[in-house]
Write a protein that holds these residues in place. Structure first.
Motif, PDB file in Angstrom:
ATOM      1  N   GLY A   1       0.763  -1.138   0.062  1.00  0.00           N
ATOM      2  CA  GLY A   1       0.132   0.085  -0.071  1.00  0.00           C
ATOM      3  C   GLY A   1       0.855   1.107  -0.009  1.00  0.00           C
ATOM      4  N   LEU A   2       1.881   1.226   0.957  1.00  0.00           N
ATOM      5  CA  LEU A   2       2.855   2.421   1.035  1.00  0.00           C
ATOM      6  C   LEU A   2       3.505   2.686  -0.214  1.00  0.00           C
ATOM      7  CD1 LEU A   2       3.667   3.008   5.010  1.00  0.00           C
ATOM      8  CD2 LEU A   2       1.877   3.900   3.313  1.00  0.00           C
ATOM      9  N   HIS A   3       4.005   1.517  -0.915  1.00  0.00           N
ATOM     10  CA  HIS A   3       4.872   1.510  -1.877  1.00  0.00           C
ATOM     11  C   HIS A   3       3.889   2.090  -3.114  1.00  0.00           C
ATOM     12  CE1 HIS A   3       7.712  -2.064  -0.498  1.00  0.00           C
ATOM     13  NE2 HIS A   3       7.496  -1.013   0.227  1.00  0.00           N
ATOM     14  N   ALA A   4       2.673   1.530  -3.320  1.00  0.00           N
ATOM     15  CA  ALA A   4       1.883   2.039  -4.409  1.00  0.00           C
ATOM     16  C   ALA A   4       1.802   3.667  -4.235  1.00  0.00           C
ATOM     17  CB  ALA A   4       0.629   1.302  -4.380  1.00  0.00           C
ATOM     18  N   ILE A   5       1.279   4.211  -3.035  1.00  0.00           N
ATOM     19  CA  ILE A   5       1.126   5.425  -2.786  1.00  0.00           C
ATOM     20  C   ILE A   5       2.285   6.334  -2.965  1.00  0.00           C
ATOM     21  CG2 ILE A   5       0.658   7.365  -0.973  1.00  0.00           C
ATOM     22  CD1 ILE A   5      -1.377   5.154   0.089  1.00  0.00           C
ATOM     23  N   THR A   6       3.550   5.579  -2.580  1.00  0.00           N
ATOM     24  CA  THR A   6       4.843   6.500  -2.887  1.00  0.00           C
ATOM     25  C   THR A   6       5.005   6.651  -4.528  1.00  0.00           C
ATOM     26  OG1 THR A   6       5.642   5.775  -0.630  1.00  0.00           O
ATOM     27  CG2 THR A   6       7.264   6.522  -2.290  1.00  0.00           C
TER      28      THR A   6
ATOM     29  N   VAL B   1      -5.209  11.124  -1.798  1.00  0.00           N
ATOM     30  CA  VAL B   1      -4.586   9.872  -1.950  1.00  0.00           C
ATOM     31  C   VAL B   1      -5.935   8.956  -2.174  1.00  0.00           C
ATOM     32  CG1 VAL B   1      -3.129   8.130  -1.336  1.00  0.00           C
ATOM     33  CG2 VAL B   1      -2.405  10.377  -1.109  1.00  0.00           C
ATOM     34  N   ASP B   2      -5.697   8.056  -3.225  1.00  0.00           N
ATOM     35  CA  ASP B   2      -6.766   6.834  -3.305  1.00  0.00           C
ATOM     36  C   ASP B   2      -5.853   5.588  -3.341  1.00  0.00           C
ATOM     37  OD1 ASP B   2      -8.949   5.324  -3.583  1.00  0.00           O
ATOM     38  OD2 ASP B   2      -9.354   5.721  -5.730  1.00  0.00           O
ATOM     39  N   CYS B   3      -6.176   4.564  -2.659  1.00  0.00           N
ATOM     40  CA  CYS B   3      -5.436   3.262  -2.543  1.00  0.00           C
ATOM     41  C   CYS B   3      -6.068   2.101  -2.614  1.00  0.00           C
ATOM     42  CB  CYS B   3      -4.367   3.306  -1.509  1.00  0.00           C
ATOM     43  SG  CYS B   3      -3.332   1.800  -1.430  1.00  0.00           S
ATOM     44  N   THR B   4      -6.228   1.337  -3.424  1.00  0.00           N
ATOM     45  CA  THR B   4      -6.828  -0.240  -3.218  1.00  0.00           C
ATOM     46  C   THR B   4      -5.911  -1.084  -3.282  1.00  0.00           C
ATOM     47  OG1 THR B   4      -8.404   0.850  -5.168  1.00  0.00           O
ATOM     48  CG2 THR B   4      -8.560  -1.702  -4.960  1.00  0.00           C
TER      49      THR B   4
ATOM     50  N   ASP C   1      -9.820  12.672   5.883  1.00  0.00           N
ATOM     51  CA  ASP C   1     -10.727  12.713   4.955  1.00  0.00           C
ATOM     52  C   ASP C   1     -10.344  12.869   3.445  1.00  0.00           C
ATOM     53  OD1 ASP C   1     -10.375  15.678   5.018  1.00  0.00           O
ATOM     54  OD2 ASP C   1     -12.245  16.099   5.299  1.00  0.00           O
ATOM     55  N   ARG C   2      -9.003  13.161   3.371  1.00  0.00           N
ATOM     56  CA  ARG C   2      -8.290  13.256   1.918  1.00  0.00           C
ATOM     57  C   ARG C   2      -7.329  11.748   1.560  1.00  0.00           C
ATOM     58  NH1 ARG C   2      -8.679  17.738  -0.992  1.00  0.00           N
ATOM     59  NH2 ARG C   2      -9.598  19.402   0.045  1.00  0.00           N
ATOM     60  N   ILE C   3      -7.884  10.921   2.403  1.00  0.00           N
ATOM     61  CA  ILE C   3      -6.967   9.507   2.302  1.00  0.00           C
ATOM     62  C   ILE C   3      -8.278   8.483   2.065  1.00  0.00           C
ATOM     63  CG2 ILE C   3      -5.616   7.638   3.262  1.00  0.00           C
ATOM     64  CD1 ILE C   3      -4.123  10.396   2.858  1.00  0.00           C
ATOM     65  N   SER C   4      -8.205   7.781   1.021  1.00  0.00           N
ATOM     66  CA  SER C   4      -9.261   6.717   0.655  1.00  0.00           C
ATOM     67  C   SER C   4      -8.419   5.113   0.621  1.00  0.00           C
ATOM     68  CB  SER C   4      -9.890   6.916  -0.539  1.00  0.00           C
ATOM     69  OG  SER C   4     -10.489   5.742  -1.005  1.00  0.00           O
ATOM     70  N   ILE C   5      -8.880   4.322   1.471  1.00  0.00           N
ATOM     71  CA  ILE C   5      -8.031   3.081   1.538  1.00  0.00           C
ATOM     72  C   ILE C   5      -9.257   2.142   1.282  1.00  0.00           C
ATOM     73  CG2 ILE C   5      -6.866   1.498   2.904  1.00  0.00           C
ATOM     74  CD1 ILE C   5      -5.161   3.860   2.351  1.00  0.00           C
ATOM     75  N   LYS C   6      -9.258   1.212   0.202  1.00  0.00           N
ATOM     76  CA  LYS C   6     -10.085   0.186   0.082  1.00  0.00           C
ATOM     77  C   LYS C   6      -9.453  -1.006  -0.368  1.00  0.00           C
ATOM     78  CE  LYS C   6     -11.422   2.635  -4.366  1.00  0.00           C
ATOM     79  NZ  LYS C   6     -10.193   3.794  -4.309  1.00  0.00           N
ATOM     80  N   ALA C   7     -10.404  -1.995  -0.658  1.00  0.00           N
ATOM     81  CA  ALA C   7      -9.921  -3.171  -0.943  1.00  0.00           C
ATOM     82  C   ALA C   7     -10.921  -4.131  -1.566  1.00  0.00           C
ATOM     83  CB  ALA C   7      -9.659  -4.201   0.345  1.00  0.00           C
ATOM     84  N   THR C   8     -10.343  -4.944  -2.592  1.00  0.00           N
ATOM     85  CA  THR C   8     -11.184  -5.722  -3.493  1.00  0.00           C
ATOM     86  C   THR C   8     -10.537  -6.985  -3.428  1.00  0.00           C
ATOM     87  OG1 THR C   8     -12.365  -5.737  -5.618  1.00  0.00           O
ATOM     88  CG2 THR C   8      -9.992  -4.969  -5.630  1.00  0.00           C
TER      89      THR C   8
ATOM     90  N   ALA D   1      -1.524  -7.318  -4.037  1.00  0.00           N
ATOM     91  CA  ALA D   1      -1.034  -6.206  -4.992  1.00  0.00           C
ATOM     92  C   ALA D   1      -2.108  -4.835  -4.335  1.00  0.00           C
ATOM     93  CB  ALA D   1      -1.656  -6.364  -6.476  1.00  0.00           C
ATOM     94  N   ALA D   2      -1.529  -3.641  -5.020  1.00  0.00           N
ATOM     95  CA  ALA D   2      -1.901  -2.406  -4.544  1.00  0.00           C
ATOM     96  C   ALA D   2      -1.692  -1.570  -5.741  1.00  0.00           C
ATOM     97  CB  ALA D   2      -1.438  -1.922  -3.327  1.00  0.00           C
ATOM     98  N   ILE D   3      -2.896  -0.666  -5.992  1.00  0.00           N
ATOM     99  CA  ILE D   3      -2.879   0.359  -6.894  1.00  0.00           C
ATOM    100  C   ILE D   3      -3.126   1.686  -6.257  1.00  0.00           C
ATOM    101  CG2 ILE D   3      -3.215  -0.969  -8.965  1.00  0.00           C
ATOM    102  CD1 ILE D   3      -6.130  -0.039  -8.898  1.00  0.00           C
TER     103      ILE D   3
END
Length: 159
Positions: A42-47, A96-99, A127-134, A149-151
């Protein structure tokens, strides 16, 4: 107005262990993630999303896996570097939006802690950070429970 979008993607395979670290949060699990650092996808994808918005490569360019000083490093180091680089170039992170993509572990019980951790690391409001999963519906390596995996997408705005 200078608005920049960046996209990041990361993947790590499972190995023996008893927890994973995702978006800065230690989560109990039947396996760990294998990587040169703590393998926080997650942090790698955001970075990488922030580096992408800056048109400045990826984590590997800034923190080469061939450099032993990064062995086992906490991934918040990488994200803090990307945030500082954006700030030094006159940008602020808008959102930031992370899946996270995996079958297991289940993310729902942990998303608020992950959201808070990313907000703390990036120093932007929660409230400007979105963390979700699928899941990947049992398809591919994530579906076979071989890894995670993360995007992520980051929006930067000139200050």
């Amino acid at each position: 107005m200078d608005v920049r979008l960046g996209h990041g993607y990361d993947v790590h395979a499972f190995e023996d262990g008893d927890h994973v670290i995702l978006c800065g949060v230690k989560i109990p699990h039947t396996h760990a993630l294998r990587g040169h650092s703590d393998a926080d996808v997650g942090l790698h994808a955001i970075t990488d999303a922030i580096y992408g918005a800056l048109c400045d490569g990826d984590i590997g360019r800034h923190f080469p896996p061939s450099d032993p000083q990064w062995k086992g490093a906490a991934s918040d180091i990488f994200l803090k570097h990307a945030v500082a680089l954006a700030t030094s170039r006159g940008f602020r992170i808008s959102n930031v939006d992370c899946t996270l993509i995996c079958e297991m572990p289940k993310m729902y019980p942990h998303w608020e802690r992950m959201q808070s951790a990313v907000a703390d690391i990036t120093e932007i409001p929660k409230d400007r950070i979105s963390i979700k999963a699928t899941t990947s519906e049992e398809l591919g390596f994530t579906g076979r429970k071989e890894g995670i995996a993360a995007i992520a997408t980051a929006c930067l705005i000139a200050s």
